[in-house]
Design a protein around this motif. Structure first.
Motif, short mmCIF file in Angstrom:
data_model
loop_
_atom_site.label_atom_id
_atom_site.label_comp_id
_atom_site.label_asym_id
_atom_site.label_seq_id
_atom_site.Cartn_x
_atom_site.Cartn_y
_atom_site.Cartn_z
N ILE A 31 0.84 -0.98 0.16
CA ILE A 31 0.12 -0.06 0.19
C ILE A 31 0.77 1.15 -0.52
CG2 ILE A 31 -1.65 1.50 0.83
CD1 ILE A 31 -2.57 -1.25 -0.14
N MET A 32 2.22 1.31 0.74
CA MET A 32 2.66 2.48 1.03
C MET A 32 3.55 2.67 0.20
SD MET A 32 1.26 3.46 3.69
CE MET A 32 2.48 5.21 3.48
N CYS A 33 3.82 1.89 -1.19
CA CYS A 33 5.43 1.59 -1.96
C CYS A 33 4.89 3.09 -3.28
CB CYS A 33 5.59 0.72 -2.46
SG CYS A 33 7.00 0.33 -3.21
N LYS A 34 4.55 3.65 -3.40
CA LYS A 34 4.11 5.42 -3.85
C LYS A 34 4.93 5.06 -5.62
CE LYS A 34 6.36 8.95 -2.34
NZ LYS A 34 7.36 9.01 -3.01
N ASP A 35 6.10 4.47 -5.68
CA ASP A 35 6.77 4.48 -5.98
C ASP A 35 7.02 2.95 -7.02
OD1 ASP A 35 7.61 7.25 -5.85
OD2 ASP A 35 9.57 6.82 -6.15
N LYS A 36 5.67 2.30 -7.06
CA LYS A 36 6.33 1.26 -7.29
C LYS A 36 6.91 0.84 -7.90
CE LYS A 36 1.27 2.09 -8.07
NZ LYS A 36 0.91 1.91 -6.75
N GLY A 37 8.06 0.81 -6.81
CA GLY A 37 9.03 -0.75 -6.27
C GLY A 37 8.99 -1.64 -6.27
N ILE A 38 7.62 -2.41 -5.59
CA ILE A 38 7.39 -3.58 -5.59
C ILE A 38 6.57 -4.04 -6.89
CG2 ILE A 38 5.75 -4.81 -4.26
CD1 ILE A 38 6.50 -3.11 -1.67
#
Ligand code: SF4
Length: 97
Positions: free
Chosen positions: A73-80
């Motif tokens: 949810i918190m990964c705003k840059d979509k690194g996951i």
């Protein structure tokens, strides 16, 4: 064992993990993570699995994952780039004493 007096690391150590070595359930794009300025994963992971490496990138091991989904949810840059629940029989088994 009195769980009311136990600290968080002790409580977490009660859990059992069956780690799927063949198919990680969380995968990062480390180039995206290295560019991310805020790196919220370093503070939001309830198991403390995200670490800053010497080069300023993210070091991560999914083996102790509690499957809470907060990092997704918190990964705003979509690194996951992959977040799924572990395959059947794998992952965390919560034990509360
Ligand atoms: S799902 Fe939760 S415990 Fe697992 S890596 Fe993400 S924040 Fe940490």
């Amino acid at each position: 064992m009195n769980i009311d007096r136990m600290q968080t690391p002790e409580l977490l150590s009660l859990n059992k993990f069956n780690v799927d070595e063949e198919e990680p359930h969380i995968v990062l794009d480390k180039e995206i993570c290295a560019r991310c300025e805020d790196k919220p994963c370093l503070v939001v992971c309830s198991a403390g699995l995200y670490k800053l490496d010497k080069s300023g990138g993210i070091s991560f091991d999914y083996a102790g994952c509690l499957e809470c989904g907060t990092c997704r949810i918190m990964c705003k840059d979509k690194g996951i780039v992959k977040w799924v629940y572990p395959r059947g029989t794998f992952g965390v088994s919560f034990r509360h004493g």
